[in-house]
Design a protein around this motif. Sequence first.
Motif, short mmCIF file in Angstrom:
data_model
loop_
_atom_site.label_atom_id
_atom_site.label_comp_id
_atom_site.label_asym_id
_atom_site.label_seq_id
_atom_site.Cartn_x
_atom_site.Cartn_y
_atom_site.Cartn_z
N PRO A 26 6.07 -38.51 -5.47
CA PRO A 26 5.01 -38.61 -5.37
C PRO A 26 4.05 -39.62 -4.23
O PRO A 26 2.96 -39.55 -4.63
N VAL A 27 4.64 -40.80 -3.73
CA VAL A 27 4.10 -41.96 -3.32
C VAL A 27 4.46 -41.24 -1.44
O VAL A 27 4.30 -42.24 -1.26
N ILE A 28 4.24 -40.16 -1.09
CA ILE A 28 4.94 -40.11 0.37
C ILE A 28 3.85 -40.98 1.31
O ILE A 28 3.75 -40.94 2.88
N GLY A 29 2.71 -40.93 0.75
CA GLY A 29 1.30 -40.94 1.94
C GLY A 29 0.13 -41.67 1.16
O GLY A 29 -0.27 -40.54 -0.08
N PHE A 30 -0.48 -42.58 1.03
CA PHE A 30 -1.45 -43.36 0.55
C PHE A 30 -2.87 -42.57 0.54
O PHE A 30 -3.35 -41.79 -1.04
N ASP A 31 -3.36 -41.96 1.73
CA ASP A 31 -4.32 -41.42 1.83
C ASP A 31 -4.09 -39.73 0.91
O ASP A 31 -4.92 -39.01 -0.31
N GLU A 32 -3.03 -39.24 0.99
CA GLU A 32 -2.75 -37.63 -0.02
C GLU A 32 -2.47 -38.13 -1.13
O GLU A 32 -3.50 -37.13 -1.79
N GLN A 33 -2.22 -39.54 -1.41
CA GLN A 33 -2.07 -39.35 -3.10
C GLN A 33 -4.01 -39.87 -3.30
O GLN A 33 -4.26 -39.15 -4.50
#
Length: 494
Positions: A26-33
Motif C-alpha cells: 500500500p505504500v509504493i509511492g507517497f504521491d499516489e498514496q
Amino acid sequence: MRGAGGLLLLLTLVALVARAQTFGNPVIGFDEQFYLLVGNRMWDGALPYVDIFDRKPIGLFLLYAGAQAFGGDPFLAYKLLATGFVVATAFGIQRLARGFAGPVAATGAAILYILWLNLMEGEGGQSPVFYNALMLVAGAAVVRAVERRGGLFGQGALAMGAVGIALQIKYSVLPEGFAFGCILLWQGWRARVAWGRLAGMALVWVALALVPTLLAYAVYAAMGQGAAWVFANLVSVGGQAARPLADELEGLAACAGILLPLALVIGFGRPWAHVPPARRAGFRVLLMWLAVSVVAVLAYGRFGSPHYALPVTLPATLVAAPVLARWRRVGIAAFALAIFAAGQIVLGLSERAKGGAAEARAVARAATPARGCLYVYDGYPALYLLTHNCLPSKWVFPGHLNTRDEASRAAIGVDPVTEIRRILNQRPGAIVDDYPRFAFGNPATRAVLREVLARDYHLAACVATGPGRVRLVYRPGAGTVPAGCPVSVIVSGT
C-alpha cells in the motif's frame, strides 16, 4: 498469438507479471498514496482544493475516486486501474509503431514501455501512467494528419481533445500539446488551406484543448470556490522555492542513467534511416515529440524522483521501434528480459528502502489513535486510510508543511507555522514522524513540533521500515520509550 485479441492478452500478461510485486504493497509511492486518500475522501464529500489542498488537476483525483467506486481494497483497485491504462498505452504503441517497424518490433517496443515504467517509479499510479494513453491518442492523430491518412480538421480535433483531457490529469503535458498544435498548423499551411479556414480550425482546436480545464473552473466557480481552484491550479506553483541545485543535478543524473539504454538504442541505431520512405514524414512527428518531451522535462527543472521523466518513455519507445526491427527476435527478447529483471530488482530495493505492506500495517497499528485525529507530520499518507482516521487539516500531504520549498503562504495558501500550531492545538491522538530527518525539511515547523512533542507527548513506538529508516509514533502524555528506537531520538526526546 494472432490478431488484436492475442496482442491485448500478451500485453496484459506482461503488465500483470511486471507489476505484480507491487499489488500487495500500500505504500509504493507517497504521491499516489495521497491521490488515493483524496479520491477516498471525495466519496465522503471532500472537495479538492477546498477541503484538501493540492495542485494536481481534478481529473487525476476523479480517476482515483473512480477506482474505488466498486469497493474492495482501494490500494489494489487503483493499481489495477493504472495497469489497465498501461496496457491500453502499450497496445496503442504497437498499433502506431508497426507502420514504421513491423509487428514484431512494434510489439517489442510496446513491451519495453511496460517494463521501463518499473525503473522510473511508474509501477503504480503516477500521473503519466494515466495521461500517456491520451497523449498517444493525440500523437497518433497528428501522425495521421501529417501523412494525410485522415482529414486535417478531424485529426486535429481528436488530438487537441485528447490533450485537453490529459491537461486535467497533469498540466505538464502543455508543451507537448502546444507542439502538436504547431505541427497541425504547419501541415495546414503546407496543404495550402485558406488562411481564414485555417484560423477557424485553429480556434476550434484551441477550444477543444481548453474546454476540460474551463469546465473544471466553471464547476468550482458555480460552487463559489473559483478562487480556491485558481490558487491551487494556477497560482500556487509560483510560490514554491527551488530545491538545492546539487540535489536536482543528482536526480537529473539518475533520470538520464535510467533512460540511457533507450538513448543508446536510438542514437546508435539511427531509426530515422530505416523507416520506409512513405512513412518518414510521420516518423518526423515522433522525433519532434521525443525532443519536446525531453526539453519539457528539463525546463520543468524538478528531478527529485525518476517519475518526473516518465513522459519521455512513450515517444522514446516509439522512436526505438525501427531499430528493434533490425534485431533478431532473440535479441529483442534478451533486451526485454534484461529490463524486466532490472525492474524487478528496482521494485525490490524500493520496498526494502521505503517499507512494504508489513511495515506499513505495523506503523498503522501503532499509530491508530484511541481518540482524536492522527497527524502524519512525516511518513506515509496512506496511514489515514489504513487507520480509517479523520484528517486534522486541509494540508495533509506531509510535504506541504514539512519542507522548505513549500514554506510560505504563497506556495500553499497558509503560513505553515500557523497551520501546524493549529493542528497541534487540537491535541492529535497520535503523531507520526520519520527518522532520519528530511535534509530539506522546514526548520520552523520542525521547531514547533519538537516543542509540543517534548511537552505533551511521549515516544510510543519505533517501527523500522528499511535500513536506517524508522517511523516514530508519539502519543499524548508520559510513557516509557520502547526498545529499538534510535539513540539520538531517545537522547533528544524528539
